[in-house]
Design an enzyme around this catalytic site. Structure first.
Site, PDB file in Angstrom:
ATOM      1  N   TYR A  47     127.248 -71.713 -10.627  1.00 22.46           N
ATOM      2  CA  TYR A  47     127.662 -70.665  -9.678  1.00 22.46           C
ATOM      3  C   TYR A  47     129.172 -70.494  -9.739  1.00 22.46           C
ATOM      4  O   TYR A  47     129.896 -71.490  -9.767  1.00 22.46           O
ATOM      5  CB  TYR A  47     127.258 -71.035  -8.248  1.00 22.46           C
ATOM      6  N   GLU A  49     131.041 -67.578  -7.964  1.00 25.39           N
ATOM      7  CA  GLU A  49     131.467 -66.359  -7.251  1.00 25.39           C
ATOM      8  C   GLU A  49     132.988 -66.318  -7.160  1.00 25.39           C
ATOM      9  O   GLU A  49     133.628 -67.337  -6.897  1.00 25.39           O
ATOM     10  CB  GLU A  49     130.841 -66.334  -5.849  1.00 25.39           C
ATOM     11  N   ASP A 193     131.658 -43.179 -18.609  1.00 24.26           N
ATOM     12  CA  ASP A 193     130.672 -44.231 -18.868  1.00 24.26           C
ATOM     13  C   ASP A 193     130.373 -44.160 -20.366  1.00 24.26           C
ATOM     14  O   ASP A 193     129.672 -43.264 -20.831  1.00 24.26           O
ATOM     15  CB  ASP A 193     129.416 -43.951 -18.036  1.00 24.26           C
ATOM     16  N   THR A 219     128.121 -50.506 -20.961  1.00 27.64           N
ATOM     17  CA  THR A 219     127.246 -51.650 -21.179  1.00 27.64           C
ATOM     18  C   THR A 219     127.815 -52.407 -22.380  1.00 27.64           C
ATOM     19  O   THR A 219     128.686 -51.894 -23.096  1.00 27.64           O
ATOM     20  CB  THR A 219     125.801 -51.228 -21.500  1.00 27.64           C
ATOM     21  N   LYS A 222     124.749 -52.043 -26.502  1.00 25.02           N
ATOM     22  CA  LYS A 222     124.274 -50.942 -27.357  1.00 25.02           C
ATOM     23  C   LYS A 222     125.050 -51.020 -28.680  1.00 25.02           C
ATOM     24  O   LYS A 222     124.874 -51.983 -29.409  1.00 25.02           O
ATOM     25  CB  LYS A 222     124.421 -49.622 -26.616  1.00 25.02           C
ATOM     26  N   ARG A 228     122.896 -58.138 -23.048  1.00 29.76           N
ATOM     27  CA  ARG A 228     122.663 -57.108 -22.043  1.00 29.76           C
ATOM     28  C   ARG A 228     123.629 -57.333 -20.895  1.00 29.76           C
ATOM     29  O   ARG A 228     123.682 -58.429 -20.334  1.00 29.76           O
ATOM     30  CB  ARG A 228     121.234 -57.170 -21.500  1.00 29.76           C
TER      31      ARG A 228
HETATM   32  N1  DSN Z   1     118.313 -46.888 -20.661  1.00 31.43           N
HETATM   33  C1  DSN Z   1     119.547 -46.641 -21.360  1.00 31.43           C
HETATM   34  C2  DSN Z   1     119.333 -45.762 -22.538  1.00 31.43           C
HETATM   35  O1  DSN Z   1     118.314 -45.927 -23.171  1.00 31.43           O
HETATM   36  O2  DSN Z   1     120.158 -44.927 -22.854  1.00 31.43           O
HETATM   37  C3  DSN Z   1     120.536 -46.105 -20.459  1.00 31.43           C
HETATM   38  O3  DSN Z   1     120.544 -46.867 -19.296  1.00 31.43           O
END
Ligand code: DSN
Length: 423
Positions: A47, A49, A193, A219, A222, A228
């Site tokens: 933990y 925080e 974003d 994120t 990707k 993730r």
């Molecule tokens: N679910 C993601 C995507 O496939 O683009 C975005 O959150």
């Protein structure tokens, strides 16, 4: 205690699926063994925080160093002034930003979900559309591209406090400079974003939002090819449009409210095992081999879009600038749902997706979204792409012929054996 063979057998089944299949979901990728090792480590027990050096728990000396490394590497990778690496996902990063900079019912302006935007950019079924007052811009029917003058007109009419750019399914680059002029004109904050193209942006292959946008979220899993997760970045010492005069230490002021938006605003304990994996991925992304990977991702996508167009498919906006593309299947008398189903039966994974001005529901859709980030990680180059498009076309043109689908599945499995998942 008995070993949990049920779960581990299922994990092995999933590994086999990933190994043998052709992965074309634009938001997916394969992480390295080191990223996975960091994620599956003892750090999950801790933990922590708070932030490095300012925790609410004892015993954080080691995780402090890990989280600081993740921050420093992210700052170097994106040339950012400040980063918070704690958001558990892109949605969490966006929620933290909105909680930090908006009041309930504030007006926000985002890219329409049905044109390629994201749920967290104001969709009525999401917190962003329930807690704030959303309005939207979209693409032009003719070009499939955003007309930034129209965005300006909508912003003037709607007077948002926050303008959001970025998408789940938009294959063209963004004019962040122009968007910033629009935001300045209406006195809004501008948030990008960049979840999808983050990796390509980090290596300077697409326009960089950090010199123009007040806040950038992403994120990490990707094109960036990490675990993730999500993160929030600040690029420059911008004056906050809501303040009377420029505060010299704007980054400090903004970062303090954004940190609080993450914790205690929207999250509890950070996932230090995932943060360690983010640090590993950022280090990989700083390597020259990642630059070569990103260039190949874009080359593969361009060739894939062209091959589909050569076969008479309609690619929205007539091509791609990044790793993804959206195909309108109506001229081929197919729905996105049927296309996704038959491709999956041939071990080709992609997702159905609404196309702009779609006449079908999100459960059926008229389109399919494809991306090249994952197959490029497997080592596939542009010269293999025409053959891959041939395989997909064979499935799509024979939706009810099981034999054709099974023939493609065999070819896909054979192909992927030449591109091992690890090493
Ligand atoms: N679910 C993601 C995507 O496939 O683009 C975005 O959150």
């Amino acid at each position: 205690m008995k070993k949990d063979t049920t779960i581990f057998n299922l994990i092995n089944e999933e590994k086999k699926r990933q190994t043998l299949g052709l992965e074309l979901i634009a938001s997916e990728n394969y992480v390295s063994e080191e990223v996975m090792r960091a994620m599956g480590s003892v750090l999950t027990n801790k933990y922590a925080e708070g932030l490095p050096g300012k925790r609410y728990y004892g015993g954080c000396e080691v995780v402090d160093q890990i989280e600081q490394l993740a921050i420093d590497r992210a700052k170097k990778l994106f040339n950012a002034e400040w980063v918070n690496v704690q958001p558990h996902s892109g949605a969490q990063a966006n929620a933290a930003v909105m909680l930090a900079v908006l009041k309930p019912n504030s007006r926000i302006l985002g890219f329409d979900l049905s044109h390629g935007g994201h749920l967290t950019h104001g969709s009525p079924v999401n917190f962003s559309g329930k807690l704030y007052q959303p309005s939207f811009y979209g693409v032009e029917e003719e070009t499939g591209q955003i007309d930034f003058d129209k965005v300006h007109a909508i912003a003037l009419k709607k007077q948002p406090k926050l303008i959001i750019c970025g998408a789940s399914s938009y294959s063209r680059d963004w004019d962040y400079k122009k968007l910033r002029e629009i935001a300045d004109h209406v006195g809004a904050l501008l948030m990008a974003d960049i979840s999808h193209p983050a990796g390509l942006i980090s290596r300077g292959l697409l326009n960089d939002p950090l010199p123009h946008c007040h806040i950038v979220t992403t994120t990490t899993h990707k094109t960036l090819r990490g675990p993730r997760g999500g993160m929030i970045m600040l690029g420059k010492d911008f004056p906050n449009p809501w303040k009377e005069k420029n505060n010299k230490d704007e980054v400090k002021m903004m970062s303090t409210i954004l940190d609080a938006g993450v914790f205690p605003g929207t999250q509890g304990g950070p996932l230090e095992h995932v943060i360690a994996a983010k640090a590993v991925a950022f280090n990989e992304a700083l390597d020259e081999s990642y630059m070569k990977y990103c260039i190949q991702v874009m080359k593969n996508a361009k060739v894939m879009a062209k091959c589909f167009m050569d076969k008479g498919y309609k690619v929205i906006s007539g091509g791609t600038d990044n790793h993804s593309m959206l195909i309108d299947l109506r001229s081929k008398n197919l729905t996105g749902k049927l296309a996704e189903n038959i491709l999956v039966r041939a071990d080709i994974t992609a997702n159905k997706n609404m196309v702009p001005f779609d006449d079908k529901s999100p459960f059926i859709t008229s389109g399919i979204r494809l991306g090249t980030a994952a197959i490029t990680t497997r080592g596939i180059k542009d010269k293999q792409i025409p053959m891959i498009v041939d395989l997909m076309d064979k499935v799509l043109m024979n939706p009810y012929k099981e034999q054709a689908i099974q023939e493609v599945k065999k070819d896909v499995n054979k192909l992927m054996k030449d591109y091992p998942l690890f090493g």
